[in-house]
Design a protein around this motif. Structure first.
Motif, PDB file in Angstrom:
ATOM      1  N   ASP A 279       4.029   5.439  -5.542  1.00 24.08           N
ATOM      2  CA  ASP A 279       3.942   5.404  -7.013  1.00 24.08           C
ATOM      3  C   ASP A 279       2.931   6.428  -7.517  1.00 24.08           C
TER       4      ASP A 279
ATOM      5  N   ALA B 149       2.333   1.702  -3.377  1.00 22.54           N
ATOM      6  CA  ALA B 149       1.309   2.172  -4.326  1.00 22.54           C
ATOM      7  C   ALA B 149       1.080   3.671  -4.130  1.00 22.54           C
ATOM      8  N   GLU B 150       1.042   4.114  -2.864  1.00 23.93           N
ATOM      9  CA  GLU B 150       0.864   5.544  -2.599  1.00 23.93           C
ATOM     10  C   GLU B 150       2.044   6.342  -3.133  1.00 23.93           C
TER      11      GLU B 150
ATOM     12  N   ARG C 230       0.835  -1.212   0.000  1.00 20.08           N
ATOM     13  CA  ARG C 230       0.000   0.000   0.000  1.00 20.08           C
ATOM     14  C   ARG C 230       0.865   1.255   0.000  1.00 20.08           C
TER      15      ARG C 230
END
Length: 137
Positions: free
Chosen positions: A126, A123-124, A120
């Motif tokens: 990115d 992903a944040e 997570r």
């Protein structure tokens, strides 16, 4: 997770209880062995004092006969305790294995949660990087 923590505490408690039981039985066996050895010395001393080493002889010391009976009872009790000790050690081994299984499950779950959290966060990061690259373009 709290239920898993509670389960781990319970399993640790069970392992500790079984360890105490094993130690208690070992202590009792050692005490019975010591008492039997003391009685053996007393029997020998009484036999030497009376000059009679034959328990079947009519003049054999009464105290030595009684001490022999007591010594044999202690040895028999120690042998019975050794059987209980084997059972207690087996129960300790089983409790320890159960604890290890629960701890391994907990570690696996924690590793999975860490991996999910890392994914997570990545992903944040990115998404932030993508926004910045679009803002520059």
């Amino acid at each position: 997770m709290k239920s898993r923590d509670t389960l781990i505490k319970l399993k640790k408690f069970q392992v500790d209880e079984r360890r105490r039981r094993v130690a208690q039985i070992e202590g009792m066996i050692a005490e019975f062995d010591r008492m039997a050895a003391d009685l053996e010395r007393e029997i020998k001393t009484e036999q030497d004092r009376a000059g009679n080493h034959d328990p079947a002889h009519f003049a054999y010391p009464t105290y030595a006969k009684a001490a022999m009976v007591r010594r044999e009872n202690l040895k028999r009790s120690a042998d019975e305790l050794k059987t209980q000790l084997d059972d207690a050690q087996a129960a300790l081994g089983e409790a320890f294995e159960e604890l290890k299984k629960v701890e391994l499950l907990d570690e696996r779950d924690q590793a999975r949660e860490r991996a999910e959290l890392d994914a997570r966060e990545q992903a944040e990061l990115d998404a932030v990087g993508l926004l910045r690259s679009h803002a520059r373009a």
